[in-house]
Design a protein around this motif. Structure first.
Motif, PDB file in Angstrom:
ATOM      1  N   SER A 397      37.251  25.911 -59.376  1.00 56.95           N
ATOM      2  CA  SER A 397      36.183  26.905 -59.602  1.00 56.95           C
ATOM      3  C   SER A 397      35.256  26.861 -58.613  1.00 56.95           C
ATOM      4  O   SER A 397      34.335  27.518 -58.473  1.00 56.95           O
ATOM      5  N   LEU A 398      35.131  25.852 -57.887  1.00 56.23           N
ATOM      6  CA  LEU A 398      34.114  25.502 -56.710  1.00 56.23           C
ATOM      7  C   LEU A 398      34.509  25.779 -55.212  1.00 56.23           C
ATOM      8  O   LEU A 398      33.763  26.458 -54.673  1.00 56.23           O
ATOM      9  N   PHE A 399      35.998  25.450 -54.682  1.00 54.80           N
ATOM     10  CA  PHE A 399      36.325  25.752 -53.587  1.00 54.80           C
ATOM     11  C   PHE A 399      37.043  27.092 -53.230  1.00 54.80           C
ATOM     12  O   PHE A 399      37.468  27.373 -52.075  1.00 54.80           O
ATOM     13  N   THR A 400      37.230  27.985 -54.259  1.00 56.12           N
ATOM     14  CA  THR A 400      37.677  29.141 -54.013  1.00 56.12           C
ATOM     15  C   THR A 400      37.061  30.285 -54.750  1.00 56.12           C
ATOM     16  O   THR A 400      36.347  30.027 -55.677  1.00 56.12           O
ATOM     17  N   SER A 401      37.455  31.512 -54.593  1.00 60.58           N
ATOM     18  CA  SER A 401      36.846  32.626 -55.212  1.00 60.58           C
ATOM     19  C   SER A 401      37.430  32.628 -56.517  1.00 60.58           C
ATOM     20  O   SER A 401      38.594  32.248 -56.987  1.00 60.58           O
ATOM     21  N   LYS A 402      36.627  32.962 -57.566  1.00 57.52           N
ATOM     22  CA  LYS A 402      36.967  33.057 -58.919  1.00 57.52           C
ATOM     23  C   LYS A 402      38.069  33.951 -59.203  1.00 57.52           C
ATOM     24  O   LYS A 402      38.932  34.121 -60.455  1.00 57.52           O
ATOM     25  N   GLN A 403      38.299  35.168 -58.320  1.00 53.26           N
ATOM     26  CA  GLN A 403      39.293  36.175 -58.539  1.00 53.26           C
ATOM     27  C   GLN A 403      40.795  35.613 -58.106  1.00 53.26           C
ATOM     28  O   GLN A 403      41.783  36.139 -58.626  1.00 53.26           O
ATOM     29  N   SER A 404      40.670  34.277 -57.903  1.00 46.00           N
ATOM     30  CA  SER A 404      42.255  33.563 -57.341  1.00 46.00           C
ATOM     31  C   SER A 404      42.602  33.088 -58.477  1.00 46.00           C
ATOM     32  O   SER A 404      43.487  32.030 -58.674  1.00 46.00           O
ATOM     33  N   ILE A 405      41.718  33.014 -59.629  1.00 46.70           N
ATOM     34  CA  ILE A 405      42.132  32.324 -61.033  1.00 46.70           C
ATOM     35  C   ILE A 405      42.720  33.307 -62.047  1.00 46.70           C
ATOM     36  O   ILE A 405      42.222  34.437 -62.193  1.00 46.70           O
ATOM     37  N   HIS A 406      43.871  32.877 -62.697  1.00 46.65           N
ATOM     38  CA  HIS A 406      44.295  34.080 -63.585  1.00 46.65           C
ATOM     39  C   HIS A 406      44.681  33.285 -65.056  1.00 46.65           C
ATOM     40  O   HIS A 406      45.347  32.276 -65.080  1.00 46.65           O
ATOM     41  N   TYR A 407      44.465  33.872 -65.901  1.00 50.12           N
ATOM     42  CA  TYR A 407      44.650  33.714 -67.599  1.00 50.12           C
ATOM     43  C   TYR A 407      45.931  34.353 -67.644  1.00 50.12           C
ATOM     44  O   TYR A 407      45.777  35.489 -67.915  1.00 50.12           O
ATOM     45  N   PHE A 408      47.052  33.822 -68.132  1.00 47.81           N
ATOM     46  CA  PHE A 408      48.323  34.247 -68.440  1.00 47.81           C
ATOM     47  C   PHE A 408      48.267  34.380 -70.008  1.00 47.81           C
ATOM     48  O   PHE A 408      48.113  33.471 -70.825  1.00 47.81           O
ATOM     49  N   ASP A 409      47.825  35.549 -70.553  1.00 44.81           N
ATOM     50  CA  ASP A 409      47.542  35.878 -72.101  1.00 44.81           C
ATOM     51  C   ASP A 409      48.982  36.163 -72.677  1.00 44.81           C
ATOM     52  O   ASP A 409      48.852  36.724 -73.822  1.00 44.81           O
ATOM     53  N   ASP A 410      50.117  36.396 -72.070  1.00 47.39           N
ATOM     54  CA  ASP A 410      51.233  36.897 -72.352  1.00 47.39           C
ATOM     55  C   ASP A 410      52.337  35.785 -72.768  1.00 47.39           C
ATOM     56  O   ASP A 410      53.357  36.378 -72.772  1.00 47.39           O
ATOM     57  N   VAL A 411      52.073  34.559 -72.644  1.00 47.76           N
ATOM     58  CA  VAL A 411      53.154  33.651 -72.516  1.00 47.76           C
ATOM     59  C   VAL A 411      53.452  33.251 -73.776  1.00 47.76           C
ATOM     60  O   VAL A 411      54.990  32.889 -74.107  1.00 47.76           O
ATOM     61  N   GLY A 412      52.571  32.987 -74.672  1.00 46.44           N
ATOM     62  CA  GLY A 412      52.865  32.314 -76.043  1.00 46.44           C
ATOM     63  C   GLY A 412      53.098  30.692 -75.722  1.00 46.44           C
ATOM     64  O   GLY A 412      54.491  30.413 -75.976  1.00 46.44           O
ATOM     65  N   TYR A 413      52.306  30.002 -75.486  1.00 47.65           N
ATOM     66  CA  TYR A 413      52.420  28.739 -75.189  1.00 47.65           C
ATOM     67  C   TYR A 413      51.940  27.748 -76.057  1.00 47.65           C
ATOM     68  O   TYR A 413      51.025  27.951 -76.709  1.00 47.65           O
ATOM     69  N   ARG A 414      52.639  26.564 -76.392  1.00 47.28           N
ATOM     70  CA  ARG A 414      52.260  25.587 -77.328  1.00 47.28           C
ATOM     71  C   ARG A 414      52.537  24.208 -76.859  1.00 47.28           C
ATOM     72  O   ARG A 414      53.618  24.197 -76.294  1.00 47.28           O
ATOM     73  N   HIS A 415      51.416  23.303 -76.786  1.00 46.69           N
ATOM     74  CA  HIS A 415      51.596  21.945 -76.612  1.00 46.69           C
ATOM     75  C   HIS A 415      50.772  21.168 -77.436  1.00 46.69           C
ATOM     76  O   HIS A 415      49.587  21.447 -77.532  1.00 46.69           O
ATOM     77  N   GLY A 416      51.429  20.509 -78.546  1.00 50.50           N
ATOM     78  CA  GLY A 416      51.057  19.470 -79.325  1.00 50.50           C
ATOM     79  C   GLY A 416      50.311  20.663 -80.485  1.00 50.50           C
ATOM     80  O   GLY A 416      50.960  21.189 -80.927  1.00 50.50           O
TER      81      GLY A 416
END
Length: 468
Positions: A397-416
């Protein structure tokens, strides 16, 4: 009468037979040489015609795409022989269609230096010949565009059967189409059973590594008594993993050492997979390629608030590092996601690292390595209980542009107990998801999903208000 006497004489009869045989031999020799001469002339004419005529590339079957094809070193062999049973397998109509489509393709011998990588991709991906000489249509994915990427799993031998379920779901939903490698890391030697079973279900190559002792032990400067007292105190407070030594070694290793492994030196991206996870939707595109093509450095599925009692001094140390090294703070950073008061305090939001697809080069960067080295020198991994998730999240969040971060909303992921599930019903049907929208954590109160969408300036799904 003389003629009759000639034939009636045995001696004269033998002379007659010899004369006939002599004539036959003479005839055969004279006419046979003429035929051989004619055949030689015909063959010479055919050879001259073949040398004068250009080679017809439409009669050649293109080479098979390699599983580990390097994008920057694509080579097209001049000719490949068809396996013996190809003609028994290929439908004649499919060959006719392919030859018709190939009429405008460049000559693979004369024009190789002029062909672009995309043109070569079109040639090599039409028909794929696997190791068993079986032919099948290859529409997607395009193997020649594979990224230098791998899955990474840190696991104990005792976690094998929980891990197998995780590998199976990743392979079924994604990797069976892409065959990316898998790197397994452990602080002990892997058992042969672990290697045999995991390698049997991973479609790519498997690699196994033992973590160096210096990466999974107390540094010399740690006060062991102080660390022990901290664990006891956290246990009394009921903090999750508060008294665990191995958990602290794991968090320190995931924060500062896993990406230094020799097994990862040839890769650009990794996808972290842990025992007990589930991928609940079909992923019909290459997530690694998406990251690279769109200049993304970090991808996640779940964001959440950290337990404040595990990291009481982490933000103060982070602020000191930034004040001492302002050159590492990116201009278009994502400070607004992790702080609600422009950096004075940490709001505890972080990306859940049990799923992350990220750039290995980012962790190797000067900014991150110096950040980790500074944090490590404070002893916070052992005197408190710093997790790799807030450290990864703060750094990206601090050392790169925020545009380099991506939310994968299509995975369907579960942990616990937490999961991410696409909210749109039609999308879930199309991607064969086996998750329920009611179980989606993205916009729940303890999640940081709403903040992520707001600070990134993204439009929320139409259904989001029904799943807060």
């Amino acid at each position: 009468m003389k003629a009759l006497s000639l034939f009636s004489s045995r001696h004269s009869y033998l002379k007659y037979i010899a004369l006939i045989l002599t004539l036959l031999v003479i005839y055969t020799l004279t006419h046979g040489s003429q035929l051989n001469l004619q055949n030689e002339q015909i063959q010479q004419q055919q050879q001259q015609q073949q040398q004068q005529q250009p080679k017809d590339i439409n009669k050649e079957i293109p080479p098979p795409p390699q599983q580990q094809l390097n994008d920057q070193h694509i080579q097209t062999p001049e000719k490949i022989e068809t396996p013996p049973n190809v003609q028994e397998i290929i439908n004649k109509e499919e060959i006719k269609d392919y030859i018709k489509q190939s009429e405008n393709l460049p000559n693979p011998i004369k024009d190789t230096h002029q062909s672009s990588s995309s043109e070569i991709t079109d040639i090599t991906n039409k028909i794929n010949i696997n190791n068993n000489n079986q032919i099948f249509e290859q529409s997607s994915p395009q193997k020649s565009e594979k990224v230098k990427a791998t899955f990474v799993t840190l696991a104990r031998n005792s976690e094998l059967y929980d891990l197998i379920k995780s590998i199976r779901t990743v392979e079924d939903r994604f990797n069976r189409n892409y065959n990316y490698d898998w790197v397994f890391l452990n602080d002990e030697e892997f058992t042969q059973e672990f290697k045999d079973l995991t390698s049997s279900i991973v479609s790519g190559k498997t690699k196994y590594g033992k973590i160096p002792q210096e990466h999974w032990s107390y540094p010399d400067f740690i006060d062991l008594k102080k660390a022990e007292d901290s664990r006891k105190n956290m246990k009394q407070q009921g903090i999750i993993y508060g008294d665990s030594e191995s958990y602290r070694h794991m968090c320190r290793y995931e924060s500062g050492f896993f990406w230094r492994s020799e097994l990862l030196k040839d890769y650009e991206y990794y996808w972290r997979v842990e025992p007990g996870i589930d991928i609940m939707c079909d992923l019909n595109y290459d997530l690694f390629k998406f990251m690279k093509d769109n200049n993304k450095l970090y991808g996640f599925t779940i964001s959440i608030h950290e337990f404040e009692k595990t990291i009481p001094s982490l933000w103060e140390h982070t602020k000191k590092f930034i004040n001492d090294n302002p050159q590492y703070l990116a201009q278009d950073n994502f400070m607004d996601f992790i702080s609600d008061d422009k950096g004075k305090t940490y709001n505890l939001c972080h990306f859940w690292t049990n799923f992350e697809i990220a750039s290995l080069n980012f962790w190797k960067s000067e900014a991150y390595t110096k950040y980790f080295d500074y944090l490590d020198s404070t002893g916070g991994f052992f005197y408190e209980r710093w997790g790799d998730a807030p450290i990864h999240s703060i750094a990206i969040s601090l050392f790169t542009s925020k545009q380099s971060i991506h939310y994968f909303d299509d995975v369907g992921y579960r942990h616990g107990v937490y999961g991410q599930c696409p909210l749109n019903a039609q999308f879930r049907y199309d991607k064969k998801c086996h998750c329920k929208a009611d179980d989606d954590f993205t916009f729940r109160g303890y999640s940081c999903g709403k903040k992520y969408f707001d600070k990134m300036g993204l439009k929320k799904p139409d259904e989001w208000e029904s799943y807060q």
